[in-house]
Design a protein around this motif. Structure first.
Motif, PDB file in Angstrom:
ATOM      1  N   GLY A 189     -27.214 -54.080  35.013  1.00  0.00           N
ATOM      2  CA  GLY A 189     -28.299 -53.685  34.129  1.00  0.00           C
ATOM      3  C   GLY A 189     -29.635 -53.641  34.851  1.00  0.00           C
ATOM      4  O   GLY A 189     -30.435 -52.716  34.669  1.00  0.00           O
ATOM      5  N   LYS A 190     -29.895 -54.648  35.668  1.00  0.00           N
ATOM      6  CA  LYS A 190     -31.136 -54.669  36.451  1.00  0.00           C
ATOM      7  C   LYS A 190     -31.182 -53.485  37.413  1.00  0.00           C
ATOM      8  O   LYS A 190     -32.225 -52.844  37.584  1.00  0.00           O
ATOM      9  CB  LYS A 190     -31.259 -55.985  37.228  1.00  0.00           C
ATOM     10  N   PHE A 191     -30.041 -53.198  38.036  1.00  0.00           N
ATOM     11  CA  PHE A 191     -29.973 -52.071  38.961  1.00  0.00           C
ATOM     12  C   PHE A 191     -30.291 -50.764  38.237  1.00  0.00           C
ATOM     13  O   PHE A 191     -31.066 -49.941  38.732  1.00  0.00           O
ATOM     14  CB  PHE A 191     -28.584 -51.994  39.592  1.00  0.00           C
ATOM     15  N   ILE A 192     -29.682 -50.556  37.076  1.00  0.00           N
ATOM     16  CA  ILE A 192     -29.900 -49.327  36.307  1.00  0.00           C
ATOM     17  C   ILE A 192     -31.378 -49.149  35.983  1.00  0.00           C
ATOM     18  O   ILE A 192     -31.958 -48.070  36.186  1.00  0.00           O
ATOM     19  CB  ILE A 192     -29.078 -49.354  34.998  1.00  0.00           C
ATOM     20  N   TYR A 193     -32.007 -50.207  35.482  1.00  0.00           N
ATOM     21  CA  TYR A 193     -33.420 -50.117  35.102  1.00  0.00           C
ATOM     22  C   TYR A 193     -34.296 -49.811  36.314  1.00  0.00           C
ATOM     23  O   TYR A 193     -35.177 -48.935  36.261  1.00  0.00           O
ATOM     24  CB  TYR A 193     -33.864 -51.425  34.445  1.00  0.00           C
ATOM     25  N   LEU A 194     -34.050 -50.521  37.405  1.00  0.00           N
ATOM     26  CA  LEU A 194     -34.895 -50.346  38.585  1.00  0.00           C
ATOM     27  C   LEU A 194     -34.632 -49.020  39.281  1.00  0.00           C
ATOM     28  O   LEU A 194     -35.544 -48.425  39.863  1.00  0.00           O
ATOM     29  CB  LEU A 194     -34.680 -51.517  39.547  1.00  0.00           C
ATOM     30  N   MET A 195     -33.412 -48.531  39.231  1.00  0.00           N
ATOM     31  CA  MET A 195     -33.119 -47.219  39.819  1.00  0.00           C
ATOM     32  C   MET A 195     -33.898 -46.128  39.082  1.00  0.00           C
ATOM     33  O   MET A 195     -34.489 -45.238  39.700  1.00  0.00           O
ATOM     34  CB  MET A 195     -31.620 -46.931  39.771  1.00  0.00           C
ATOM     35  N   ASP A 196     -33.897 -46.184  37.768  1.00  0.00           N
ATOM     36  CA  ASP A 196     -34.652 -45.201  36.992  1.00  0.00           C
ATOM     37  C   ASP A 196     -36.153 -45.332  37.254  1.00  0.00           C
ATOM     38  O   ASP A 196     -36.870 -44.330  37.350  1.00  0.00           O
ATOM     39  CB  ASP A 196     -34.361 -45.364  35.506  1.00  0.00           C
ATOM     40  N   ALA A 197     -36.632 -46.562  37.380  1.00  0.00           N
ATOM     41  CA  ALA A 197     -38.047 -46.785  37.669  1.00  0.00           C
ATOM     42  C   ALA A 197     -38.407 -46.228  39.040  1.00  0.00           C
ATOM     43  O   ALA A 197     -39.477 -45.618  39.218  1.00  0.00           O
ATOM     44  CB  ALA A 197     -38.365 -48.279  37.601  1.00  0.00           C
ATOM     45  N   LYS A 228     -34.380 -52.277  49.382  1.00  0.00           N
ATOM     46  CA  LYS A 228     -33.896 -53.653  49.556  1.00  0.00           C
ATOM     47  C   LYS A 228     -33.641 -54.314  48.200  1.00  0.00           C
ATOM     48  O   LYS A 228     -32.617 -54.987  48.003  1.00  0.00           O
ATOM     49  CB  LYS A 228     -34.920 -54.460  50.360  1.00  0.00           C
ATOM     50  N   ILE A 229     -34.541 -54.105  47.261  1.00  0.00           N
ATOM     51  CA  ILE A 229     -34.383 -54.681  45.919  1.00  0.00           C
ATOM     52  C   ILE A 229     -33.159 -54.096  45.222  1.00  0.00           C
ATOM     53  O   ILE A 229     -32.340 -54.828  44.650  1.00  0.00           O
ATOM     54  CB  ILE A 229     -35.650 -54.444  45.086  1.00  0.00           C
ATOM     55  N   LEU A 230     -33.020 -52.788  45.273  1.00  0.00           N
ATOM     56  CA  LEU A 230     -31.879 -52.126  44.641  1.00  0.00           C
ATOM     57  C   LEU A 230     -30.564 -52.584  45.267  1.00  0.00           C
ATOM     58  O   LEU A 230     -29.577 -52.811  44.565  1.00  0.00           O
ATOM     59  CB  LEU A 230     -32.013 -50.604  44.769  1.00  0.00           C
ATOM     60  N   THR A 231     -30.552 -52.719  46.576  1.00  0.00           N
ATOM     61  CA  THR A 231     -29.341 -53.147  47.277  1.00  0.00           C
ATOM     62  C   THR A 231     -28.936 -54.560  46.868  1.00  0.00           C
ATOM     63  O   THR A 231     -27.753 -54.849  46.675  1.00  0.00           O
ATOM     64  CB  THR A 231     -29.550 -53.079  48.800  1.00  0.00           C
ATOM     65  N   MET A 232     -29.916 -55.433  46.703  1.00  0.00           N
ATOM     66  CA  MET A 232     -29.610 -56.807  46.277  1.00  0.00           C
ATOM     67  C   MET A 232     -28.997 -56.828  44.880  1.00  0.00           C
ATOM     68  O   MET A 232     -28.041 -57.563  44.626  1.00  0.00           O
ATOM     69  CB  MET A 232     -30.880 -57.665  46.314  1.00  0.00           C
ATOM     70  N   ILE A 261     -23.009 -45.238  41.968  1.00  0.00           N
ATOM     71  CA  ILE A 261     -24.268 -45.696  41.363  1.00  0.00           C
ATOM     72  C   ILE A 261     -25.483 -45.340  42.216  1.00  0.00           C
ATOM     73  O   ILE A 261     -26.624 -45.423  41.737  1.00  0.00           O
ATOM     74  CB  ILE A 261     -24.257 -47.211  41.091  1.00  0.00           C
ATOM     75  N   TRP A 262     -25.246 -44.917  43.455  1.00  0.00           N
ATOM     76  CA  TRP A 262     -26.339 -44.523  44.340  1.00  0.00           C
ATOM     77  C   TRP A 262     -26.627 -43.026  44.284  1.00  0.00           C
ATOM     78  O   TRP A 262     -27.504 -42.530  45.006  1.00  0.00           O
ATOM     79  CB  TRP A 262     -26.033 -44.941  45.781  1.00  0.00           C
ATOM     80  N   THR A 263     -25.904 -42.303  43.447  1.00  0.00           N
ATOM     81  CA  THR A 263     -26.062 -40.847  43.376  1.00  0.00           C
ATOM     82  C   THR A 263     -27.501 -40.452  43.059  1.00  0.00           C
ATOM     83  O   THR A 263     -28.062 -39.538  43.672  1.00  0.00           O
ATOM     84  CB  THR A 263     -25.122 -40.259  42.302  1.00  0.00           C
ATOM     85  N   LYS A 264     -28.131 -41.125  42.100  1.00  0.00           N
ATOM     86  CA  LYS A 264     -29.512 -40.798  41.739  1.00  0.00           C
ATOM     87  C   LYS A 264     -30.469 -41.053  42.905  1.00  0.00           C
ATOM     88  O   LYS A 264     -31.435 -40.306  43.106  1.00  0.00           O
ATOM     89  CB  LYS A 264     -29.948 -41.619  40.521  1.00  0.00           C
ATOM     90  N   TYR A 265     -30.195 -42.104  43.664  1.00  0.00           N
ATOM     91  CA  TYR A 265     -31.054 -42.428  44.801  1.00  0.00           C
ATOM     92  C   TYR A 265     -31.007 -41.317  45.846  1.00  0.00           C
ATOM     93  O   TYR A 265     -32.052 -40.824  46.297  1.00  0.00           O
ATOM     94  CB  TYR A 265     -30.624 -43.754  45.429  1.00  0.00           C
ATOM     95  N   TRP A 266     -29.793 -40.919  46.220  1.00  0.00           N
ATOM     96  CA  TRP A 266     -29.663 -39.892  47.253  1.00  0.00           C
ATOM     97  C   TRP A 266     -30.123 -38.521  46.766  1.00  0.00           C
ATOM     98  O   TRP A 266     -30.621 -37.715  47.543  1.00  0.00           O
ATOM     99  CB  TRP A 266     -28.223 -39.830  47.756  1.00  0.00           C
ATOM    100  N   ARG A 267     -29.994 -38.277  45.465  1.00  0.00           N
ATOM    101  CA  ARG A 267     -30.504 -37.014  44.908  1.00  0.00           C
ATOM    102  C   ARG A 267     -32.024 -36.964  45.029  1.00  0.00           C
ATOM    103  O   ARG A 267     -32.602 -35.930  45.384  1.00  0.00           O
ATOM    104  CB  ARG A 267     -30.086 -36.884  43.447  1.00  0.00           C
ATOM    105  N   LYS A 268     -32.673 -38.106  44.764  1.00  0.00           N
ATOM    106  CA  LYS A 268     -34.127 -38.169  44.888  1.00  0.00           C
ATOM    107  C   LYS A 268     -34.552 -37.944  46.337  1.00  0.00           C
ATOM    108  O   LYS A 268     -35.502 -37.196  46.601  1.00  0.00           O
ATOM    109  CB  LYS A 268     -34.644 -39.518  44.393  1.00  0.00           C
ATOM    110  N   LYS A 269     -33.849 -38.584  47.269  1.00  0.00           N
ATOM    111  CA  LYS A 269     -34.190 -38.418  48.685  1.00  0.00           C
ATOM    112  C   LYS A 269     -33.994 -36.967  49.135  1.00  0.00           C
ATOM    113  O   LYS A 269     -34.770 -36.438  49.917  1.00  0.00           O
ATOM    114  CB  LYS A 269     -33.338 -39.357  49.541  1.00  0.00           C
ATOM    115  N   SER A 270     -32.944 -36.324  48.623  1.00  0.00           N
ATOM    116  CA  SER A 270     -32.688 -34.925  48.959  1.00  0.00           C
ATOM    117  C   SER A 270     -33.796 -34.016  48.423  1.00  0.00           C
ATOM    118  O   SER A 270     -34.238 -33.099  49.102  1.00  0.00           O
ATOM    119  CB  SER A 270     -31.340 -34.490  48.389  1.00  0.00           C
ATOM    120  N   GLU A 271     -34.250 -34.305  47.208  1.00  0.00           N
ATOM    121  CA  GLU A 271     -35.331 -33.526  46.616  1.00  0.00           C
ATOM    122  C   GLU A 271     -36.626 -33.690  47.402  1.00  0.00           C
ATOM    123  O   GLU A 271     -37.395 -32.729  47.567  1.00  0.00           O
ATOM    124  CB  GLU A 271     -35.535 -33.948  45.155  1.00  0.00           C
TER     125      GLU A 271
END
Length: 276
Positions: A189-197, A228-232, A261-271
């Protein structure tokens, strides 16, 4: 906010992808039968993952059946359904109803209000069936709203509320696996919230909207710190998952947890690369 707990199809075997889709269709079919056609519009990948997780943990194979989908009319599809796809469908309605009301209150989305009204009788039935989970969602919405209105930049507070919500949703029943499921759900849950943030921080800074990463944005080490925060958060959730005695569906579940669960992260980096 939801839709993060999904597969990475590029790293999944074809047979596992087909099985994943069958569970996705199973939750969709249960939504239709339990809560009406309109509820299928709310289907999320997160609840498909939950159905897979609980099926793997409690070793209850889904009943496989063939059906025709109006969205894919050319050939019959397969769905797997059991008590856990039904639970996932119920939780989908519970979460979606509150999310739709939030959309109406925040942005006056008429479509969200109309769908919420259609779901209300089914939502009330789910609340009666699962009072613990409903209380958790109600508490979450109230506390998160207060946090955002205060502008509190303590990311553990904001993300922790989502963690507390998800740990209640992950716990299907009180048994020996409850502690691990709670820990897994909390950090997911924390990961989901912080990934969106993380994904929305630039827009939120421009608009003045609440974002727990706001105070870090613009620093030279922002990207490194956020990662680092997301990875933890992901690591703590995965550590709890690995304590569970799951054999069935393990390859699909690990695909989601270690890659999907990292799909959104890598999509952002690609953009970001495309804009350079």
């Amino acid at each position: 906010m939801f839709g993060t707990i999904t597969i990475n199809p590029d790293e999944l075997k074809l047979k596992d992808y087909r099985k994943y889709r069958s569970y996705y269709c199973g939750v969709c079919q249960d939504l239709k039968e339990l809560h009406g056609q309109a509820s299928r519009l709310t289907l999320t990948y997160d609840m498909t993952f939950l159905a897979l997780l609980l099926t793997g943990l409690y070793e209850r194979e889904g009943h496989l059946e063939s059906f025709r989908c109006p969205l894919h009319p050319l050939k019959p599809l397969e769905s797997r359904r059991n008590a856990y796809t039904q639970y996932a469908a119920d939780m989908n309605v519970l979460l979606s109803y509150y999310n739709l009301l939030d959309d109406w209150l925040d942005d006056r989305k008429v479509g969200s209000l109309a769908l919420a009204r259609k779901l209300r009788p089914h939502f009330l039935a789910v609340c009666k069936k699962y009072p613990r989970q409903n209380h958790a969602v109600r508490r979450y919405m109230k506390r998160l709203l207060a946090c955002e209105r205060e502008g509190d930049q303590d990311m553990d507070r904001a993300a922790g509320y989502t963690g507390e919500l998800m740990e209640e949703i992950f716990v299907y029943k009180k048994d020996e696996w409850e502690p691990s499921l709670r820990r897994m759900g909390f950090f997911m849950g924390k990961f989901i919230y912080l990934m969106d943030a993380f994904r929305d921080v630039e827009e939120d800074v421009k608009s003045g909207s609440y974002n727990p990463f706001r105070h870090l944005y613009g620093r030279p080490d922002f990207e490194e710190t956020a990662l680092k925060i997301l990875t933890m958060m992901a690591a703590d959730s995965c550590q709890a998952f690995e304590r569970l005695p799951i054999v069935e569906e393990i390859d699909i579940l690990r695909n989601v947890l270690y890659s999907g669960i990292w799909t959104k992260y890598w999509r952002k980096k690609s953009e970001e690369k495309k804009t350079l």
